[in-house]
Design a protein around this motif. Sequence first.
Motif, short mmCIF file in Angstrom:
data_model
loop_
_atom_site.label_atom_id
_atom_site.label_comp_id
_atom_site.label_asym_id
_atom_site.label_seq_id
_atom_site.Cartn_x
_atom_site.Cartn_y
_atom_site.Cartn_z
N SER A 137 0.83 -1.21 0.00
CA SER A 137 0.00 0.00 0.00
C SER A 137 0.86 1.25 0.00
N SER A 138 1.96 1.24 0.76
CA SER A 138 2.82 2.42 0.85
C SER A 138 3.57 2.64 -0.45
N THR A 139 4.01 1.58 -1.11
CA THR A 139 4.75 1.75 -2.35
C THR A 139 3.83 2.16 -3.50
N SER A 140 2.60 1.65 -3.48
CA SER A 140 1.67 2.03 -4.56
C SER A 140 1.20 3.47 -4.41
N ALA A 141 1.27 3.99 -3.16
CA ALA A 141 0.83 5.37 -2.93
C ALA A 141 1.89 6.38 -3.35
N ALA A 142 3.13 5.91 -3.54
CA ALA A 142 4.20 6.82 -3.95
C ALA A 142 3.96 7.31 -5.36
N PRO A 143 4.26 8.61 -5.65
CA PRO A 143 4.04 9.13 -7.01
C PRO A 143 4.92 8.42 -8.01
N THR A 160 2.01 -1.23 -8.08
CA THR A 160 2.40 -2.26 -7.12
C THR A 160 1.19 -2.86 -6.44
N ALA A 161 0.10 -2.10 -6.34
CA ALA A 161 -1.09 -2.62 -5.68
C ALA A 161 -1.69 -3.78 -6.45
N SER A 162 -1.32 -3.93 -7.75
CA SER A 162 -1.84 -5.04 -8.53
C SER A 162 -1.23 -6.36 -8.12
N VAL A 163 -0.13 -6.31 -7.36
CA VAL A 163 0.44 -7.53 -6.81
C VAL A 163 -0.44 -7.98 -5.65
N GLU A 164 -1.03 -9.15 -5.78
CA GLU A 164 -1.98 -9.62 -4.77
C GLU A 164 -1.28 -10.44 -3.69
N LEU A 165 -1.90 -10.47 -2.53
CA LEU A 165 -1.43 -11.30 -1.42
C LEU A 165 -2.41 -12.44 -1.23
N TRP A 166 -1.88 -13.64 -1.23
CA TRP A 166 -2.72 -14.83 -1.06
C TRP A 166 -2.24 -15.61 0.16
N GLY A 167 -3.14 -16.42 0.70
CA GLY A 167 -2.81 -17.29 1.81
C GLY A 167 -3.20 -18.72 1.48
#
Length: 352
Positions: A137-143, A160-167
């Motif tokens: 979230s922090s990296t995707s918020a960067a300009p 970067t937000a398109s990279v999903e987290l799975w469990g």
Amino acid sequence: WSPHISSIYNELEQLHQETNNNKNDQCYHFILPDLDHFTTFDKAQFYNTVSNKHQRIQTIAACHHTEESLIQYLSFHHQQSEQLEKKETWNRTSDNLGAVDKYLIVGGNHKNDGNNSNTNEKLSSVKAIEIAKEFLSSTSAAPASSSSSCNHKNGLDNDTASVELWGVANPNNKHSIDGVIEKVEAGASGIITQPLLTEHAQDILMSYPRRRVKRSIIYKSLSLENDNNSNGGADIAYIAGLALPKSAKSLLFWLQLLDDHADHSLSNTIIQEDPLFQHHLDWFERQPMGSSSSLIWAQNQVSMLEEVSQSSSSSTNNNSNNEARRMIDGIHYMPMKNTKDLISVLSGTNLS
């Protein structure tokens, strides 16, 4: 994914082209495990062979990390992705390392290792998902710079937000619902399950939340949260595991894998005494050596999963719109070197 089966990648690619010409290439993925015996060469082989980042899932074993080391690991992959996105041309053998479509966060083989003096410092899978979600979230918020805008030539994007987290989850365990809820709350947008080998596994799977949830004070009282800005949106994807044992011996190996040493309610003995697991075991023990019994068994399991995938979860998950949702969004094939049956099964599977 295994270094031992990397040679069949081209065969799978050809099979996909022959049977799925009108489907998106991203409908199938390859998973790189996070195992102690995997070398740097093995990892490089994975990235170089699976050249499309949108087909890659990188496993992260939480037990290998502290909070600091996990952030360093994610930062490295993020830097690799940024460098790749800035390139006008792309070298498959050297530039294509680190970029992935999903991170699959698992506990890891040493999560219950009580002999490790640093055990208390190691992360749980839930905590690792929380940290990774915050990092992404922090990296995707960067300009974004103009040079790192969407690179259509490479088929990549800089979001970067398109990279999903799975469990992961084990529906053979009656107590796994609680863990799935925690992972979804932490930020997981998808779950890959263990093979459904016990008689209650389907019911447990259908009890998993299909949407991002927040737990109320009362256990099992769930409120729906339309968190469309979360990884993967409000809906949670489920990929069902499919084992491909070749014999009774290899099925019993899966018995060892499903044993949860931290949960005495899911011991080897309990699983082996399960009526459905015993039925599977009897099936293999009755078959003559060298027969096609393993393929027949696998095809039957695929048929079962295809039926489950069409099941409605509306009543299970309190869906006010009464929509019929697929309970399974895909299949995770785990051949354990049984690549012959894998190819045969994939050639006739309707569920991607």
